[in-house]
Scaffold this motif. Structure first.
Motif, PDB file in Angstrom:
ATOM      1  N   ARG A 170      -7.911  -8.216  14.254  1.00 18.42           N
ATOM      2  CA  ARG A 170      -8.201  -7.252  15.333  1.00 18.42           C
ATOM      3  C   ARG A 170      -7.350  -7.477  16.570  1.00 18.42           C
ATOM      4  O   ARG A 170      -7.020  -6.539  17.295  1.00 18.42           O
ATOM      5  N   ALA A 171      -6.983  -8.733  16.810  1.00 20.80           N
ATOM      6  CA  ALA A 171      -6.198  -9.037  18.010  1.00 20.80           C
ATOM      7  C   ALA A 171      -4.726  -8.681  17.822  1.00 20.80           C
ATOM      8  O   ALA A 171      -3.982  -8.571  18.795  1.00 20.80           O
ATOM      9  N   VAL A 172      -4.307  -8.515  16.579  1.00 20.91           N
ATOM     10  CA  VAL A 172      -2.889  -8.226  16.319  1.00 20.91           C
ATOM     11  C   VAL A 172      -2.717  -6.752  15.955  1.00 20.91           C
ATOM     12  O   VAL A 172      -1.784  -6.088  16.430  1.00 20.91           O
ATOM     13  N   ALA A 173      -3.612  -6.247  15.115  1.00 21.94           N
ATOM     14  CA  ALA A 173      -3.746  -4.807  14.867  1.00 21.94           C
ATOM     15  C   ALA A 173      -2.604  -4.161  14.094  1.00 21.94           C
ATOM     16  O   ALA A 173      -2.681  -2.983  13.773  1.00 21.94           O
ATOM     17  N   PRO A 232       6.104  -5.820  12.609  1.00 21.07           N
ATOM     18  CA  PRO A 232       6.628  -5.553  13.954  1.00 21.07           C
ATOM     19  C   PRO A 232       7.063  -4.094  14.083  1.00 21.07           C
ATOM     20  O   PRO A 232       7.434  -3.461  13.089  1.00 21.07           O
ATOM     21  N   SER A 233       7.039  -3.579  15.291  1.00 15.39           N
ATOM     22  CA  SER A 233       7.475  -2.192  15.512  1.00 15.39           C
ATOM     23  C   SER A 233       8.928  -2.012  15.093  1.00 15.39           C
ATOM     24  O   SER A 233       9.750  -2.939  15.204  1.00 15.39           O
ATOM     25  N   SER A 234       9.243  -0.790  14.667  1.00 15.82           N
ATOM     26  CA  SER A 234      10.613  -0.467  14.267  1.00 15.82           C
ATOM     27  C   SER A 234      11.480  -0.227  15.502  1.00 15.82           C
ATOM     28  O   SER A 234      10.971  -0.071  16.625  1.00 15.82           O
ATOM     29  N   LEU A 291       3.234  -5.989  27.733  1.00 19.43           N
ATOM     30  CA  LEU A 291       2.002  -6.722  27.389  1.00 19.43           C
ATOM     31  C   LEU A 291       1.803  -6.711  25.873  1.00 19.43           C
ATOM     32  O   LEU A 291       1.846  -5.640  25.256  1.00 19.43           O
ATOM     33  N   GLY A 292       1.601  -7.882  25.287  1.00 24.77           N
ATOM     34  CA  GLY A 292       1.398  -7.956  23.831  1.00 24.77           C
ATOM     35  C   GLY A 292       2.709  -7.724  23.104  1.00 24.77           C
ATOM     36  O   GLY A 292       2.841  -6.781  22.324  1.00 24.77           O
ATOM     37  N   ALA A 293       3.660  -8.616  23.346  1.00 22.63           N
ATOM     38  CA  ALA A 293       5.032  -8.389  22.851  1.00 22.63           C
ATOM     39  C   ALA A 293       5.233  -8.788  21.400  1.00 22.63           C
ATOM     40  O   ALA A 293       6.244  -8.432  20.795  1.00 22.63           O
ATOM     41  N   VAL A 325       4.414 -10.656  28.315  1.00 24.77           N
ATOM     42  CA  VAL A 325       3.219 -11.477  28.115  1.00 24.77           C
ATOM     43  C   VAL A 325       2.762 -11.383  26.655  1.00 24.77           C
ATOM     44  O   VAL A 325       2.663 -10.283  26.102  1.00 24.77           O
ATOM     45  N   GLU A 326       2.488 -12.541  26.064  1.00 28.10           N
ATOM     46  CA  GLU A 326       1.988 -12.581  24.685  1.00 28.10           C
ATOM     47  C   GLU A 326       0.980 -13.729  24.586  1.00 28.10           C
ATOM     48  O   GLU A 326       1.262 -14.839  25.016  1.00 28.10           O
ATOM     49  N   ILE A 327      -0.165 -13.448  24.004  1.00 25.22           N
ATOM     50  CA  ILE A 327      -1.239 -14.454  23.990  1.00 25.22           C
ATOM     51  C   ILE A 327      -1.069 -15.491  22.880  1.00 25.22           C
ATOM     52  O   ILE A 327      -1.535 -16.617  23.005  1.00 25.22           O
ATOM     53  N   ASP A 328      -0.416 -15.109  21.793  1.00 24.41           N
ATOM     54  CA  ASP A 328      -0.308 -16.027  20.648  1.00 24.41           C
ATOM     55  C   ASP A 328       0.822 -17.037  20.893  1.00 24.41           C
ATOM     56  O   ASP A 328       1.974 -16.646  21.090  1.00 24.41           O
ATOM     57  N   GLU A 380       2.454 -19.091  18.970  1.00 30.91           N
ATOM     58  CA  GLU A 380       3.583 -19.142  18.030  1.00 30.91           C
ATOM     59  C   GLU A 380       4.536 -17.967  18.278  1.00 30.91           C
ATOM     60  O   GLU A 380       5.762 -18.134  18.324  1.00 30.91           O
ATOM     61  N   MET A 381       3.964 -16.791  18.483  1.00 34.62           N
ATOM     62  CA  MET A 381       4.829 -15.633  18.755  1.00 34.62           C
ATOM     63  C   MET A 381       5.470 -15.773  20.137  1.00 34.62           C
ATOM     64  O   MET A 381       6.648 -15.463  20.320  1.00 34.62           O
ATOM     65  N   GLY A 382       4.681 -16.293  21.094  1.00 37.06           N
ATOM     66  CA  GLY A 382       5.235 -16.503  22.438  1.00 37.06           C
ATOM     67  C   GLY A 382       6.406 -17.475  22.412  1.00 37.06           C
ATOM     68  O   GLY A 382       7.417 -17.274  23.090  1.00 37.06           O
ATOM     69  N   GLY A 388       0.146 -16.124  27.465  1.00 32.42           N
ATOM     70  CA  GLY A 388      -1.146 -16.057  28.148  1.00 32.42           C
ATOM     71  C   GLY A 388      -1.810 -14.718  27.915  1.00 32.42           C
ATOM     72  O   GLY A 388      -1.315 -13.872  27.162  1.00 32.42           O
ATOM     73  N   ASP A 389      -2.924 -14.539  28.602  1.00 28.04           N
ATOM     74  CA  ASP A 389      -3.763 -13.357  28.413  1.00 28.04           C
ATOM     75  C   ASP A 389      -3.299 -12.219  29.324  1.00 28.04           C
ATOM     76  O   ASP A 389      -3.309 -12.358  30.548  1.00 28.04           O
ATOM     77  N   ALA A 390      -2.943 -11.102  28.712  1.00 27.77           N
ATOM     78  CA  ALA A 390      -2.442  -9.956  29.484  1.00 27.77           C
ATOM     79  C   ALA A 390      -3.520  -9.350  30.371  1.00 27.77           C
ATOM     80  O   ALA A 390      -3.208  -8.590  31.285  1.00 27.77           O
ATOM     81  N   CYS A 391      -4.794  -9.688  30.100  1.00 27.92           N
ATOM     82  CA  CYS A 391      -5.860  -9.138  30.946  1.00 27.92           C
ATOM     83  C   CYS A 391      -5.721  -9.627  32.381  1.00 27.92           C
ATOM     84  O   CYS A 391      -6.308  -9.055  33.284  1.00 27.92           O
ATOM     85  N   SER A 407       2.638  -1.327  26.828  1.00 27.42           N
ATOM     86  CA  SER A 407       1.562  -2.081  26.189  1.00 27.42           C
ATOM     87  C   SER A 407       1.608  -1.971  24.674  1.00 27.42           C
ATOM     88  O   SER A 407       1.590  -0.872  24.120  1.00 27.42           O
ATOM     89  N   GLY A 408       1.642  -3.137  24.044  1.00 29.21           N
ATOM     90  CA  GLY A 408       1.463  -3.207  22.587  1.00 29.21           C
ATOM     91  C   GLY A 408       0.077  -3.729  22.270  1.00 29.21           C
ATOM     92  O   GLY A 408      -0.238  -4.002  21.116  1.00 29.21           O
ATOM     93  N   LEU A 409      -0.741  -3.913  23.313  1.00 31.75           N
ATOM     94  CA  LEU A 409      -2.081  -4.488  23.121  1.00 31.75           C
ATOM     95  C   LEU A 409      -2.947  -3.553  22.273  1.00 31.75           C
ATOM     96  O   LEU A 409      -2.869  -2.335  22.447  1.00 31.75           O
TER      97      LEU A 409
END
Ligand SMILES: C[S@@+](CC[C@H](N)C(=O)[O-])C[C@H]1O[C@@H](n2cnc3c(N)ncnc32)[C@H](O)[C@@H]1O
Length: 209
Positions: free
Chosen positions: A38-41, A45-47, A69-71, A93-96, A98-100, A115-118, A137-139
């Protein structure tokens, strides 16, 4: 006397080529989707088409600060880096972690925050930034608790310049149109068929407040 190198085994299969950066990103995104759904959705990755659509119409001569946000693994970031002018400040900003970490390695010239984009208003305040031209936003905002979703949208609106936009990517075309129209007076949806899965971008202006 050194041993001679062992002769190559002619029956051995050639080693597979090392995975490309794109291949590694796909694996990482799929892994994160399986473990943090749910957090990645999105499982991929986007094209490039999605990234271009996200950025289309931005006036780069005027843009002083753009926030992403949510890169994820950085497909939008790559296009952002390619298009932004030297005077445009980029905050990603990216919360994960490993991806960050991968984002930091791929884009050493960009201010990447794990960190948290919120709480991105605090990140901007720490940097002395009082206005943002575009928020990308990619969130997965529709699956956020309502108060956090409101927080991200309200913070974006508060920080945006008068001509600024809030841009939200989705892989569920048009389904959440009403959600964004509750927050913004002018919401336009740009369909992106060339994405896995097909999706699009909401471009929002005029926060209802
Ligand atoms: C749908 S993916 C989009 C990734 C990337 N922008 C792309 O287009 O491929 C959503 C991303 O948002 C990140 N994310 C989710 N919640 C977050 C939060 N509260 N703060 C920062 N990033 C978050 C996820 O870890 C994931 O990388």
């Amino acid at each position: 006397m050194p041993y001679p190198a062992p002769a190559a085994d002619p029956s051995a299969r050639p080693a597979p080529p090392p995975p490309t950066s794109q291949g590694r990103d796909r694996w990482l995104m799929a892994k994160k989707f399986l473990t943090r759904g749910r957090a990645v959705a999105s499982f991929s990755p986007s094209s490039r088409a999605m990234a271009r659509t996200m950025l289309d119409g931005i006036d780069w001569a005027a843009a002083r600060c753009v926030v992403e946000l949510g890169a994820g693994t950085g497909p939008i970031t790559a296009e952002l880096v390619a298009r932004a002018r030297p005077h445009t400040r980029l905050l990603v900003v990216e919360i994960d972690p490993e991806m960050g970490g991968r984002l930091k390695a791929k884009f050493p010239q960009v201010d990447v925050v794990i960190g948290d984009a919120c709480h991105f208003d605090r990140l901007l305040a720490d940097r002395g930034v009082t206005q943002v031209d575009h928020v990308l936003s990619g969130l997965p905002l529709p699956s956020f608790p309502a108060d956090l979703r409101d927080g991200v949208l309200a913070t974006s609106a508060r920080m945006l310049s008068p001509a600024g936009t809030f841009r939200q990517l989705t892989v569920m075309p048009l389904i959440y149109y009403r959600l964004y129209a509750r927050y913004y007076q002018d919401v336009r949806f740009r369909f992106v068929p060339l994405n896995l899965p097909p999706g699009g971008v909401y471009v929002c202006r005029g926060y209802r407040g």
